[in-house]
Design a protein around this motif. Structure first.
Motif, PDB file in Angstrom:
ATOM      1  N   ASP A  66       0.870  -1.417  -0.104  1.00 33.82           N
ATOM      2  CA  ASP A  66      -0.037   0.060  -0.055  1.00 33.82           C
ATOM      3  C   ASP A  66       0.974   1.160  -0.022  1.00 33.82           C
ATOM      4  O   ASP A  66       1.585   1.587   1.219  1.00 33.82           O
ATOM      5  CB  ASP A  66      -0.856   0.004   1.097  1.00 33.82           C
ATOM      6  CG  ASP A  66      -1.773   1.289   1.417  1.00 33.82           C
ATOM      7  OD1 ASP A  66      -2.144   2.017   0.263  1.00 33.82           O
ATOM      8  OD2 ASP A  66      -2.106   1.438   2.468  1.00 33.82           O
ATOM      9  N   ASP A 128      -8.090  -1.001  -0.924  1.00 37.14           N
ATOM     10  CA  ASP A 128      -9.481  -0.772  -1.873  1.00 37.14           C
ATOM     11  C   ASP A 128     -10.391  -1.880  -1.676  1.00 37.14           C
ATOM     12  O   ASP A 128     -11.100  -1.889  -2.847  1.00 37.14           O
ATOM     13  CB  ASP A 128      -8.742  -0.490  -3.398  1.00 37.14           C
ATOM     14  CG  ASP A 128      -8.174   0.710  -3.575  1.00 37.14           C
ATOM     15  OD1 ASP A 128      -8.357   1.627  -2.987  1.00 37.14           O
ATOM     16  OD2 ASP A 128      -7.050   0.739  -4.242  1.00 37.14           O
ATOM     17  N   GLU A 130      -9.944  -4.934  -2.196  1.00 39.65           N
ATOM     18  CA  GLU A 130      -9.478  -6.013  -3.134  1.00 39.65           C
ATOM     19  C   GLU A 130      -8.869  -7.286  -2.380  1.00 39.65           C
ATOM     20  O   GLU A 130      -8.537  -7.123  -1.369  1.00 39.65           O
ATOM     21  CB  GLU A 130      -8.578  -5.678  -4.088  1.00 39.65           C
ATOM     22  CG  GLU A 130      -7.178  -5.627  -3.579  1.00 39.65           C
ATOM     23  CD  GLU A 130      -6.886  -4.194  -2.631  1.00 39.65           C
ATOM     24  OE1 GLU A 130      -5.651  -3.656  -2.848  1.00 39.65           O
ATOM     25  OE2 GLU A 130      -7.557  -3.403  -2.371  1.00 39.65           O
TER      26      GLU A 130
END
Length: 167
Positions: A66, A128, A130
């Motif tokens: 990230d 996000d 995901e």
């Protein structure tokens, strides 16, 4: 005809996997290359994802990061190919959207990122939301032809970039 497996995927039934042309890839020799949404459709089942990166060999043993927080994630960022329960539109539309969601990573990168299909078990969620997978099995490369087909379908059937504010 290739491996014959019929799997229900949240209301959809995938069909037997056909023989697909093999790719002579320097990264992962022998995995096939998919050239159409119809070929991709036959791989859809729970635990199958698309990823944009340099490829399976480069990703082996690594995790995603990230970049906003600087944190390493517990797995690789992927996009699911099996639709969510709420998805009531055709499966090819889901696949086109999933392929297009991160196609910019291929287009915007100087590091030879490609789209490829993998199977694996999620180990968490990224920033996000995901899925993240740690252990994976590469299944296929995604050709530029398939990406172009997905983009054409996505742009024809969706209001691309429309958000909840109407913009």
């Amino acid at each position: 005809m290739g491996t014959s497996v019929i799997v229900a995927c949240r209301g959809y039934v995938t069909v037997p996997m056909p023989d697909i042309a093999r790719a002579d890839s320097p990264a992962v020799e022998g995995i096939p290359t998919l050239h159409s949404l119809d070929e991709l459709l036959r791989l859809v089942r729970p635990g199958v994802f698309v990823r944009y990166s340099k490829g399976p060999e480069d990703d082996d043993g690594s995790t995603s990061r990230d970049y906003e927080s600087g944190l390493d994630l517990p797995g690789l960022s992927v996009n699911p190919l099996c639709p969510e329960l709420w998805w009531t539109r055709p499966l090819d539309e889901w696949l086109a959207r999933q392929i297009c969601n991160y196609a910019h990573l291929k287009d915007d990168s100087d590091d030879e990122r490609r789209a490829w299909i993998l199977s694996g078990d999620p180990v968490g969620r990224g920033p996000d939301n995901e899925p993240l997978v740690r252990e994976f099995t590469p299944l296929a490369w995604v050709s530029d032809d398939l990406i172009h087909e997905a983009k054409r379908l996505y742009e024809a059937r969706f209001e691309v970039a429309k958000d909840s504010t109407g913009g």
